[in-house]
Design a protein around this motif. Structure first.
Motif, PDB file in Angstrom:
ATOM      1  N   HIS A 204      43.480  46.327  45.312  1.00 61.86           N
ATOM      2  CA  HIS A 204      43.131  47.753  45.270  1.00 61.86           C
ATOM      3  C   HIS A 204      44.239  48.566  44.621  1.00 61.86           C
ATOM      4  O   HIS A 204      43.979  49.578  43.982  1.00 61.86           O
TER       5      HIS A 204
ATOM      6  N   GLU B 189      29.787  52.538  49.735  1.00 56.34           N
ATOM      7  CA  GLU B 189      28.562  51.727  49.781  1.00 56.34           C
ATOM      8  C   GLU B 189      27.526  52.331  50.719  1.00 56.34           C
ATOM      9  O   GLU B 189      26.324  52.202  50.492  1.00 56.34           O
TER      10      GLU B 189
ATOM     11  N   HIS C   3      30.062  38.226  40.805  1.00 55.57           N
ATOM     12  CA  HIS C   3      29.293  39.273  41.491  1.00 55.57           C
ATOM     13  C   HIS C   3      28.771  40.303  40.493  1.00 55.57           C
ATOM     14  O   HIS C   3      27.597  40.685  40.516  1.00 55.57           O
TER      15      HIS C   3
HETATM   16  N1  ARG Z   1      35.368  47.381  48.271  1.00 56.48           N
HETATM   17  C1  ARG Z   1      35.332  46.244  47.404  1.00 56.48           C
HETATM   18  C2  ARG Z   1      36.445  45.277  47.768  1.00 56.48           C
HETATM   19  O1  ARG Z   1      37.450  45.698  48.276  1.00 56.48           O
HETATM   20  C3  ARG Z   1      35.465  46.614  45.956  1.00 56.48           C
HETATM   21  C4  ARG Z   1      34.334  47.434  45.424  1.00 56.48           C
HETATM   22  C5  ARG Z   1      34.150  47.257  43.986  1.00 56.48           C
HETATM   23  N2  ARG Z   1      33.092  48.028  43.427  1.00 56.48           N
HETATM   24  C6  ARG Z   1      31.816  47.703  43.437  1.00 56.48           C
HETATM   25  N3  ARG Z   1      30.938  48.486  42.885  1.00 56.48           N
HETATM   26  N4  ARG Z   1      31.387  46.623  44.032  1.00 56.48           N
HETATM   27  O2  ARG Z   1      36.343  44.105  47.514  1.00 56.48           O
END
Ligand code: ARG
Length: 601
Positions: free
Chosen positions: A136, A272, A358
């Motif tokens: 991150h 999300e 993914h």
């Molecule tokens: N929250 C996810 C993680 O820490 C990353 C999100 C990435 N963005 C997405 N649209 N999936 O693994």
């Protein structure tokens, strides 16, 4: 937009076309080898072949025909074998480049090639109830730089923090807090505490009772409890929602402090959870299109899907047999929502390499369903961070790096370096500026370490190199900028202003004819192209390389030639203008990468 080097290219091509001997599609120019004294070259092979002639002869004939007036940007035209070489007219070039910088000031280097197009950059995207891990951190820094670059290219930019705030694990989080109580405090420590409770609950659920004071509960019962909280959260139970919201707010608050320190800003943070009610239509759509299938147990799967390049993708789930949706499903819903709401030309996902599959799956499914037809979906993935000696960072080994601690560490180390410089009499910073400089240098070092090379490469947290005042480091670039500012302060006898070119004595750029001066001018002239290429390739390192080369050329100029003690007042004025333009360009480049540019160091 047309800058000086664009004009140089344009003028040559127009003149070539006018000779009537080269069709427009064969006037492509290239940069000759560095050992040659020319700035652009035309290879005559193809044009000669088309006419059944000899390339060397054609080059010679063209050299004899082409005429440029004395005030043109194009200077010498020379044939060299099958090549036709063009040289900048040094006298005109300096004035044109400095004119571009004076005209653009803080926007020098910007462009309009993205005008009327929207780009969404999604980055940082940490998970709620957890500290940000190194993935991150990199995402945050790279994403912000990309956003800055694309904004400079005229795109309408939207930055989005796609928080991981939904999913089964929050049931366990809630169950653990109901059982052990809500942690106190704030900052990364509080998040770490939430993580600890989660792990403790998880261990108990698996029957690994590490904590002696944990009563031997029935594992099944704990599991049911977590599951039921997860369900309650989905159904909007007030207690579940309240605890979940508390975790979301706490995570955002902790992260916001780090974002502020890094100069990171989000237009929105639709996690999300924002898309949770938009997943049902995705599933229906995929089933109706025959792309997904419902299995006997109730789960919905996508099989036999291929990506853009025709590679078959592994099967994946859109819905579990218990009805729950997945990360994958929410990402497809996100693509659809963004398309409806913003009609973006590009959506960039700055996410670690491990999620490559993914995104290939999510993009392929969205496209197969007929979405995002006019949208370029890009996964910008990046390498990992290693410790100084190249050892991997891991939670288990206890050497994991978290953002807040990393920034604190960087500032403390930078402060030590600055104090050492002051102690050695190498700089005379007023004490009240030490904090700000330590922060600019320390945070700059962390940011630059993420951006100075292709982001796909791994990086090491080598503080010695990151904080060195020599070499390809943030302090070196910042120091070069500060040195320019100090020259300007001394010459103008006042503090520099926001516009570094303001209040200069009148100057004649024609006087800047030394190779070192011309080399700096050429570097300044290359900034716009570096910004364009960085934006088109989603590659901030192109600007980093421009910065480093510019700083080095400036060092050579300043080592070899006097500015304040130049031979004549006219030469002094011209060189001062060159210093001011270098400073302004460096600052623009530093800002694009998200680096502070202190005027004193
Ligand atoms: N929250 C996810 C993680 O820490 C990353 C999100 C990435 N963005 C997405 N649209 N999936 O693994």
């Amino acid at each position: 937009m047309q800058y000086t080097l664009d004009r140089f290219t344009h003028d040559i091509r127009a003149a070539l076309e006018q000779t009537g001997r080269i069709p427009a599609d064969l006037t492509e120019l290239s940069e000759p080898k560095a050992s040659l004294q020319a700035d652009l070259a035309l290879a005559c092979f193809r044009a000669a072949k088309a006419q059944g002639g000899n390339p060397a002869k054609l080059a010679q004939e063209l050299a004899a025909t082409l005429q440029f007036p004395p005030d043109a940007l194009v200077g010498k035209v020379e044939a060299s074998g099958p090549f036709l070489n063009f040289t900048l007219n040094a006298g005109q070039f300096g004035g044109a480049v400095l004119g571009d910088v004076i005209h653009g000031v803080e926007h020098y280097g910007d462009d309009d090639l993205g005008a009327s197009k929207t780009v969404i950059v999604e980055y940082s995207s940490p998970n709620v109830a957890k500290r940000m891990h190194v993935g991150h951190i990199r995402s945050t820094i790279i994403g912000q730089a990309l956003l800055n670059i694309l904004a400079a290219l005229g795109y309408h930019t939207i930055s989005d923090n796609h928080l991981g705030d939904w999913g089964k694990q929050f049931g366990t989080n809630i169950a653990s807090m109901i059982r052990f109580g809500r942690p106190e405090g704030n900052g990364e420590a509080a998040l770490a505490e939430i993580e600890r409770l989660y792990q403790r609950y998880n261990r108990m659920m698996k029957g690994e009772n590490a904590d002696t004071d944990d009563e031997a509960d029935d594992e099944q019962m704990l599991d049911d409890e977590a599951r039921s909280w997860s369900l309650k959260l989905e159904q909007g139970d007030p207690t579940a929602r309240e605890l979940w919201q508390w975790m979301c707010d706490m995570t955002l608050r902790v992260n916001q402090r780090n974002y502020d320190r890094l100069g990171v800003h989000f237009d929105m943070a639709h996690g999300e959870s924002f898309y949770r009610d938009m997943t049902a239509p995705v599933i229906e759509e995929a089933l109706a299109a025959g792309i997904a299938m419902r299995e006997p147990g109730g789960a919905v799967v996508v099989k036999d899907l291929s990506d853009e390049r025709g590679h078959e993708l592994p099967t994946f789930l859109l819905q579990r047999s218990d009805g729950g949706t997945l990360y994958q499903t929410r990402d497809v819903a996100t693509i659809e929502y963004r398309e409806r709401e913003y009609r973006p030309a590009i959506v960039i996902y700055v996410v670690e390499q491990r999620q490559e599959l993914h995104f290939r799956q999510a993009f392929a499914l969205a496209k197969a369903l007929g979405h995002a037809r006019d949208t370029q979906l890009v996964h910008v993935h990046f390498g990992t961070i290693f410790g100084a000696n190249g050892e991997p960072l891991s939670t288990r080994k206890g050497n994991m790096v978290y953002l807040e601690a990393l920034l604190n560490d960087a500032e403390a180390r930078a402060r030590a370096v600055v104090l050492e410089k002051i102690g050695a009499g190498k700089t005379e910073l007023p004490p009240e500026e030490i904090d700000a400089i330590a922060s600019a240098v320390g945070i700059g070092a962390v940011v630059y370490n993420d951006l100075y090379q292709d982001v796909r490469r791994n990086i090491t947290l080598d503080w010695e190199r990151m904080l060195a005042f020599e070499g390809n480091s943030a302090p070196y670039l910042q120091y070069t900028f500060a040195r320019c500012c100090s020259i300007l302060r001394e010459a103008l006898n006042r503090d520099t202003s926001a516009n570094l070119l303001e209040g200069l004595p009148p100057f004649e750029a024609m006087l800047l004819r030394e190779p070192q001066e011309q080399a700096v001018l050429k570097q300044i002239a290359r900034l716009p192209d570096a910004v364009r290429r960085a934006g088109q390739a989603f590659a901030p390192y192109i600007i980093a390389e421009w910065l480093y080369t510019t700083a080095r050329e400036f060092a050579r100029f300043y080592r070899d030639l006097s500015v304040l003690k130049a031979a004549t007042p006219e030469l002094r004025a011209a060189r001062l203008a060159l210093v001011a333009a270098t400073a302004q360009s460096l600052r623009n480049g530093l800002h694009l990468l998200g680096l502070a540019a202190p005027e004193r160091m």
